[in-house]
Each structure stands twice: as C-alpha cells, then as structure tokens.
Design a protein around this motif. Structure first.
Motif, mmCIF file in Angstrom:
data_model
loop_
_atom_site.group_PDB
_atom_site.id
_atom_site.type_symbol
_atom_site.label_atom_id
_atom_site.label_comp_id
_atom_site.label_asym_id
_atom_site.label_seq_id
_atom_site.Cartn_x
_atom_site.Cartn_y
_atom_site.Cartn_z
ATOM 1 N N GLU A 1 0.688 -1.221 -0.079
ATOM 2 C CA GLU A 1 0.163 -0.042 0.064
ATOM 3 C C GLU A 1 1.102 1.351 -0.091
ATOM 4 O OE1 GLU A 1 -2.340 -1.225 3.881
ATOM 5 O OE2 GLU A 1 -0.751 1.293 4.838
ATOM 6 N N HIS B 1 0.503 5.947 0.354
ATOM 7 C CA HIS B 1 -0.337 7.257 0.768
ATOM 8 C C HIS B 1 0.267 8.251 0.647
ATOM 9 C CE1 HIS B 1 -1.211 3.743 3.875
ATOM 10 N NE2 HIS B 1 -0.343 3.986 4.057
ATOM 11 N N GLN C 1 4.302 7.899 6.766
ATOM 12 C CA GLN C 1 3.607 7.482 7.611
ATOM 13 C C GLN C 1 4.890 6.070 8.641
ATOM 14 O OE1 GLN C 1 1.376 3.622 6.385
ATOM 15 N NE2 GLN C 1 -0.485 4.319 7.853
ATOM 16 N N ASN D 1 -6.530 8.862 1.440
ATOM 17 C CA ASN D 1 -4.687 8.597 1.873
ATOM 18 C C ASN D 1 -4.821 6.720 1.437
ATOM 19 O OD1 ASN D 1 -2.406 9.989 2.020
ATOM 20 N ND2 ASN D 1 -2.458 9.144 4.080
ATOM 21 N N LEU D 2 -5.069 6.581 0.592
ATOM 22 C CA LEU D 2 -4.496 4.775 0.666
ATOM 23 C C LEU D 2 -5.457 4.141 -0.442
ATOM 24 C CD1 LEU D 2 -4.041 2.321 1.847
ATOM 25 C CD2 LEU D 2 -6.566 2.151 2.683
ATOM 26 N N GLU E 1 -3.921 0.414 -2.689
ATOM 27 C CA GLU E 1 -3.244 -1.251 -2.419
ATOM 28 C C GLU E 1 -2.922 -1.436 -3.783
ATOM 29 O OE1 GLU E 1 -5.958 -1.904 1.022
ATOM 30 O OE2 GLU E 1 -6.545 -2.740 -0.475
#
Length: 163
Positions: free
Chosen positions: A74, A76, A81, A148-149, A151
């Motif tokens: 994944e 962001h 992070q 904000n993700l 995958e």
C-alpha cells in the motif's frame, strides 16, 4: 514465488525509502537541566491535501506466519507514515520503489530492537509486521480530507524470509 531475505535496517540502506528513527546519529543535546537527552529531528512528517493534519495514534500489531507471503503493498499519496515500537523488539519492514507499472520488487529489512521507521509520502510498503509476538507501536501519519490509501496486489506473491 520470488524469495527475498530481509537484511538489517540501517540509515544508509533505508534512505531511498524514508527515515530510520532511533537514538543513533549526532543530532542530540541535553535538555531539562541535563536530566534528559533529546534525539532531535529524527524524521519529517508529511501531510498534504485538503484539511491535512498530523495524527499520533497507537496500534497493537499481531505477527504473521513466517516466511511472509507478500501479496499486497500500500501507499499513502498525501502523507508520510511513521511506526515507532513501544517495546524493544524488532519488526519486519517491506518497501518497494515506484515504477511505471506500479510497485517494483520488494526490499525487506529487519529493525534492530527499538528502531522505528518513517515511510515517505507515496512510498509503496508492506503492512505492519511484528515478529514473534504482539507489539505496540506509536504511529505518526496524516489525517484530513481526500483518499490517502492505495493498495496494489501482486500477480505472483513474494516470500519474505527472516535471516
């Protein structure tokens, strides 16, 4: 399945992906009348996009079976992070460079006890992977509006081995 062996995490070998968070390095100085040592400016928190703000959270992670079958990474796009362990236990870190076709081949690292990491904004990475037992982490990441993700699932899984 492609086989990858995790290597020790150092500032130098992790620099293309983000920051190592530990008490190494020279950027430290005493505070509180000399009763505490501050290890200063260890990572840069990034928060972009509408109503962006930096969040601080705690998460309890459960270990995966090893070798790890890596099927997904994944990223962001709007913020960094950071994962900082709250116990002196190592954990597995998996990252990928971005390519024209999505995430490239994974790189795997094993932290030294107490080391944390900060993934740069928009960096492909694996999920939080404690080793051997549950582990608690402080997380510093982005909150705010917008998605904000992202995958990405691999067509062929990778098998990540501990040294």
């Amino acid at each position: 399945m492609s086989r990858i062996v995790a290597r020790p995490l150092t500032r130098e070998n992790f620099a293309p992906f983000g920051d190592v968070i530990d008490m190494g390095g020279d950027n430290r100085y005493p505070i509180n009348g000399g009763k505490a040592m501050r290890y200063h400016d260890l990572a840069t928190a990034e928060a972009a996009g509408p109503n962006a703000r930096v969040l601080i959270s705690i998460v309890r992670g459960t270990p995966y079976d090893m070798p790890l079958k890596l099927t997904m990474v994944e990223r962001h796009p709007l913020g960094s992070q950071a994962f900082i362990p709250l116990s002196p236990r190592p954990f597995l870190v998996v990252v990928c460079h971005d390519t024209e076709d999505g995430p490239g081949e994974p790189h795997a690292f094993i932290t030294a006890p107490g080391q944390g990491i900060n993934y740069r904004r928009n960096l492909w990475h694996g999920v939080l992977t404690p080793i051997g037992e549950e582990q608690d982490f402080l997380i510093v990441d982005r909150g705010g509006d917008g998605s904000n993700l992202e995958e990405c699932y691999f067509s062929h899984p990778y098998e990540i081995h501990l040294p």
